[in-house]
Scaffold this motif. Sequence first.
Motif, short mmCIF file in Angstrom:
data_model
loop_
_atom_site.label_atom_id
_atom_site.label_comp_id
_atom_site.label_asym_id
_atom_site.label_seq_id
_atom_site.Cartn_x
_atom_site.Cartn_y
_atom_site.Cartn_z
N GLU A 1 -3.51 15.56 7.67
CA GLU A 1 -3.70 14.09 7.69
C GLU A 1 -2.42 13.34 8.02
O GLU A 1 -2.47 12.26 8.62
CB GLU A 1 -4.25 13.60 6.34
N THR B 1 0.85 -1.18 0.00
CA THR B 1 0.00 0.00 0.00
C THR B 1 0.89 1.23 0.00
O THR B 1 1.83 1.33 0.79
CB THR B 1 -0.92 0.02 1.24
N SER C 1 0.14 11.69 -1.73
CA SER C 1 -0.71 12.79 -2.19
C SER C 1 -0.52 12.99 -3.68
O SER C 1 0.61 13.09 -4.16
CB SER C 1 -0.34 14.08 -1.45
N ARG D 1 -1.56 -0.77 -3.92
CA ARG D 1 -2.82 -0.06 -3.62
C ARG D 1 -2.47 1.36 -3.22
O ARG D 1 -1.60 1.57 -2.37
CB ARG D 1 -3.57 -0.78 -2.50
N TRP D 2 -3.13 2.32 -3.83
CA TRP D 2 -2.89 3.73 -3.53
C TRP D 2 -3.90 4.24 -2.51
O TRP D 2 -5.09 4.02 -2.65
CB TRP D 2 -3.00 4.55 -4.81
N VAL D 3 -3.41 4.91 -1.48
CA VAL D 3 -4.28 5.57 -0.50
C VAL D 3 -3.95 7.05 -0.52
O VAL D 3 -2.82 7.45 -0.20
CB VAL D 3 -4.08 4.99 0.92
N GLU D 4 -4.93 7.85 -0.93
CA GLU D 4 -4.73 9.30 -1.03
C GLU D 4 -4.66 9.93 0.36
O GLU D 4 -5.49 9.66 1.22
CB GLU D 4 -5.88 9.93 -1.83
N VAL D 5 -3.66 10.77 0.55
CA VAL D 5 -3.45 11.47 1.81
C VAL D 5 -3.40 12.97 1.52
O VAL D 5 -2.68 13.40 0.62
CB VAL D 5 -2.14 11.02 2.49
N TYR E 1 0.86 5.16 0.54
CA TYR E 1 0.16 6.33 1.05
C TYR E 1 0.85 7.57 0.47
O TYR E 1 2.04 7.78 0.68
CB TYR E 1 0.24 6.38 2.58
#
Length: 200
Positions: free
Chosen positions: A41, A6, A10, A31-35, A8
């Motif tokens: 955040e 994953t 922007s 997997r991309w998690v937008e921060v 994390y």
Amino acid sequence: MSDAFTLYGSSSSGNSLKPKWVADKLKIPFRWVEVNTFNGETRTPEFLKLNPAGQAPVIVYADGRVLAQSNAIMLHLADGSRLVPGDAFARAKMFEWMFWEQYSHEPTIAVRIARKHYLGMSDAELDPALLTKGHAALARLELQLTQTSYLVGQDLTLADVALVAYTRVAHRGGFDMSQYPAVRAWVSRVEADLGLSAAD
């Protein structure tokens, strides 16, 4: 490098996009998690458990291993790939550019982009040294790219990925890129190599 992870990051951060581009280029699943790096955040207790420095990007593997810092992540992902020169001296030159990027390029150009483009600060509110030092960094790139197609010879390396991230959007920080024709040609080459659309 087959394990999914994953990431994390922007979408407005060149530092976050660098490892994303490398993973995409090398077809590494993730997997991309937008921060949101502008609203705190990265300073929440949950995020600080991942990276106590409170910075994106960060990658997290299913087994709990965590790695931060964009260039370290890129080097990890690209280990053994064509993006890292096999020749020891060429590899050292790649590191030279990557270290320079974080010390002399990103702290001026990226900071002006963030403050001017994303935070809406006027030129009068910005430290004028950012513009001066940013142009010096762009001139350094121009000098090299009048001699070679890429920063380390004739092949794409992580040095190009590291430095194209903020250079391709330097105009958002108020930098006049018409002064740097070799840099602009290089940006187009690297964008094509990475399958990116030209930055607006």
